[in-house]
Design an enzyme around this catalytic site. Structure first.
Site, PDB file in Angstrom:
ATOM      1  N   GLY A 122       7.073   1.580   3.231  1.00  0.00           N
ATOM      2  CA  GLY A 122       8.208   1.860   2.336  1.00  0.00           C
ATOM      3  C   GLY A 122       7.904   1.571   0.877  1.00  0.00           C
ATOM      4  N   SER A 123       6.663   1.880   0.448  1.00  0.00           N
ATOM      5  CA  SER A 123       6.316   1.609  -0.952  1.00  0.00           C
ATOM      6  C   SER A 123       7.210   2.415  -1.903  1.00  0.00           C
ATOM      7  CB  SER A 123       4.846   1.931  -1.219  1.00  0.00           C
ATOM      8  OG  SER A 123       4.612   3.311  -1.028  1.00  0.00           O
ATOM      9  N   PRO A 130       0.828  -1.219   0.000  1.00  0.00           N
ATOM     10  CA  PRO A 130       0.000   0.000   0.000  1.00  0.00           C
ATOM     11  C   PRO A 130       0.860   1.267   0.000  1.00  0.00           C
ATOM     12  CG  PRO A 130      -0.214  -1.165   2.105  1.00  0.00           C
ATOM     13  CD  PRO A 130       0.603  -2.037   1.197  1.00  0.00           C
ATOM     14  N   GLY A 151       2.141   5.047   0.751  1.00  0.00           N
ATOM     15  CA  GLY A 151       2.116   6.094   1.796  1.00  0.00           C
ATOM     16  C   GLY A 151       1.598   5.580   3.116  1.00  0.00           C
ATOM     17  N   ALA A 152       1.802   4.296   3.399  1.00  0.00           N
ATOM     18  CA  ALA A 152       1.189   3.694   4.572  1.00  0.00           C
ATOM     19  C   ALA A 152       2.218   3.198   5.586  1.00  0.00           C
ATOM     20  CB  ALA A 152       0.279   2.547   4.140  1.00  0.00           C
ATOM     21  N   GLY A 153       3.479   3.564   5.388  1.00  0.00           N
ATOM     22  CA  GLY A 153       4.492   3.205   6.385  1.00  0.00           C
ATOM     23  C   GLY A 153       5.257   1.948   6.072  1.00  0.00           C
ATOM     24  N   ASP A 197      14.973   3.432   4.481  1.00  0.00           N
ATOM     25  CA  ASP A 197      14.046   2.600   3.706  1.00  0.00           C
ATOM     26  C   ASP A 197      14.740   1.967   2.497  1.00  0.00           C
ATOM     27  OD1 ASP A 197      12.327   3.852   5.481  1.00  0.00           O
ATOM     28  OD2 ASP A 197      10.772   4.240   3.994  1.00  0.00           O
ATOM     29  N   ALA A 205      10.291   3.552  -1.455  1.00  0.00           N
ATOM     30  CA  ALA A 205      11.656   2.999  -1.503  1.00  0.00           C
ATOM     31  C   ALA A 205      11.683   1.709  -2.314  1.00  0.00           C
ATOM     32  CB  ALA A 205      12.165   2.738  -0.089  1.00  0.00           C
ATOM     33  N   ALA A 206      10.661   0.865  -2.129  1.00  0.00           N
ATOM     34  CA  ALA A 206      10.639  -0.414  -2.852  1.00  0.00           C
ATOM     35  C   ALA A 206      10.489  -0.175  -4.357  1.00  0.00           C
ATOM     36  CB  ALA A 206       9.521  -1.303  -2.323  1.00  0.00           C
TER      37      ALA A 206
HETATM   38  C1  MEV Z   1       9.599   6.911   6.532  1.00  0.00           C
HETATM   39  O1  MEV Z   1       9.433   5.535   6.190  1.00  0.00           O
HETATM   40  C2  MEV Z   1      10.512   7.053   7.694  1.00  0.00           C
HETATM   41  C3  MEV Z   1      10.851   8.467   8.121  1.00  0.00           C
HETATM   42  O2  MEV Z   1      11.801   8.352   9.174  1.00  0.00           O
HETATM   43  C4  MEV Z   1      11.422   9.292   6.988  1.00  0.00           C
HETATM   44  C5  MEV Z   1      12.788   8.788   6.531  1.00  0.00           C
HETATM   45  O3  MEV Z   1      13.498   8.112   7.288  1.00  0.00           O
HETATM   46  O4  MEV Z   1      13.161   9.133   5.393  1.00  0.00           O
HETATM   47  C6  MEV Z   1       9.631   9.190   8.681  1.00  0.00           C
END
Ligand code: MEV
Length: 310
Positions: free
Chosen positions: A104-105, A98, A100-102, A149, A107-108
């Site tokens: 790491g979409s 998903p 923008g949900a944390g 990420d 980055a992947a």
């Molecule tokens: C985002 O997945 C994590 C943050 O720490 C931003 C980053 O590390 O680039 C909020």
């Protein structure tokens, strides 16, 4: 034609604080983004399921200024620059992560795209180099980012990241997680900016950032000793500190508490926060059921291999 995939990630400790140079511990997990790349007459980006890329399609091509699209364009440019060519490429993205949900979409997507495009252009890269280029892409699109990420997604497994000091792999055996997703999302850049403004106007918030660094320093020892009870306890502490920085939300808190009440060793939000996902340590069926009851979606994940050719 080449095809590469890269994994999503969860933060065990240290998101946000890592942007200020504090250490973080992450684990790449087995939900992947796959990118096909093929030399073409002109650059093009396609996505198999637009709901997972956050962009829209008009007349067969992807358009819009959505973040994900910016990430992919920049990734293609970087890989091309590194390969020393001007050849055009067509990329097609499919994703299980998903947006923008944390997890790491971005980055992947970036890591898989750099790997696939550089292979297609005849200049394959080591995972570490893919991570470095991926970080440059995130930095230019987000404005503010850490290398966490992209390093986790490129190298895989559990990793320790201390910006400008050290990045290394950790033993990920014994780590399994339940992820709860509230169906929401928040732009990473805006969440990072919100924390920056808070730390600038309030010294106590800067202290909270340093405390998160302390949690991570204890946490990496607990991961290395495979002391999962301590890892869980520190994840709970980390979640409280992230809430203090203003990046929690009602739905994230609901999922965190459901996971703890169902017996997880620890639970916290993962990534930039504001909405999206939580990660619970301990992937038992009760935890999965507990989180599922209050989440839009919940699933089990385990440590995963980094970027790879498919
Ligand atoms: C985002 O997945 C994590 C943050 O720490 C931003 C980053 O590390 O680039 C909020």
């Amino acid at each position: 034609m080449t095809r590469s995939s890269a994994p999503a990630k969860v933060f065990l400790f240290g998101e946000h604080a890592v942007v200020y140079g504090e250490p973080a511990v992450l684990c790449a997990v087995d939900r992947r983004v796959t990118v096909h790349a093929e030399e073409a007459e002109e650059d093009a980006i396609h996505a198999e399921d637009l709901s997972v890329t956050g962009v829209t399609e008009r007349g067969g091509a992807l358009t819009g200024e959505a973040d994900e699209l910016g990430y992919v364009r920049k990734a293609v440019e970087k890989a091309r620059e590194e390969a020393g060519t001007e050849a055009a490429v067509e990329v097609t993205i499919s994703s299980e992560v998903p947006v923008g949900a944390g997890l790491g979409s971005s980055a992947a997507v970036v890591v898989a795209a750099i790997d696939a495009v550089s292979r297609e252009l005849g200049a394959p890269l080591e995972a570490e180099r893919v991570a470095e280029l991926g970080y440059e892409v995130e930095l230019s699109v987000q404005g503010s980012a850490s290398p966490s990420d992209t390093y986790a997604s490129a190298t895989g497994g559990a990793v320790y990241v201390e910006p400008d000091v050290e990045m290394r792999s950790l033993d990920s055996s014994g780590l399994s997680f339940v992820v709860g997703y509230d169906g929401g999302s928040a732009p990473t850049g805006e969440m990072v900016e919100g924390v920056r403004r808070l730390t600038e106007r309030n010294l106590v918030a800067s202290g909270v950032v340093e405390l998160i660094g302390e949690v991570t320093r204890s946490g990496v020892g607990a991961v290395e000793e495979n002391d999962l009870d301590m890892v869980g306890e520190l994840m709970n502490l980390n979640h409280g500190l992230l809430e203090a920085l203003g990046v929690g939300s009602t739905s994230l808190a609901r999922m965190v508490w459901a996971a703890r009440e169902a017996g997880a060793r620890g639970a916290k939000l993962t990534g930039a926060g504001g909405g999206g996902c939580i990660v619970a340590l301990g992937g038992g069926p009760e935890v999965l059921a507990g989180v599922e009851a209050v989440a839009e979606e919940a699933f089990r994940v385990e440590a995963a291999e980094g970027v790879r050719q498919e």
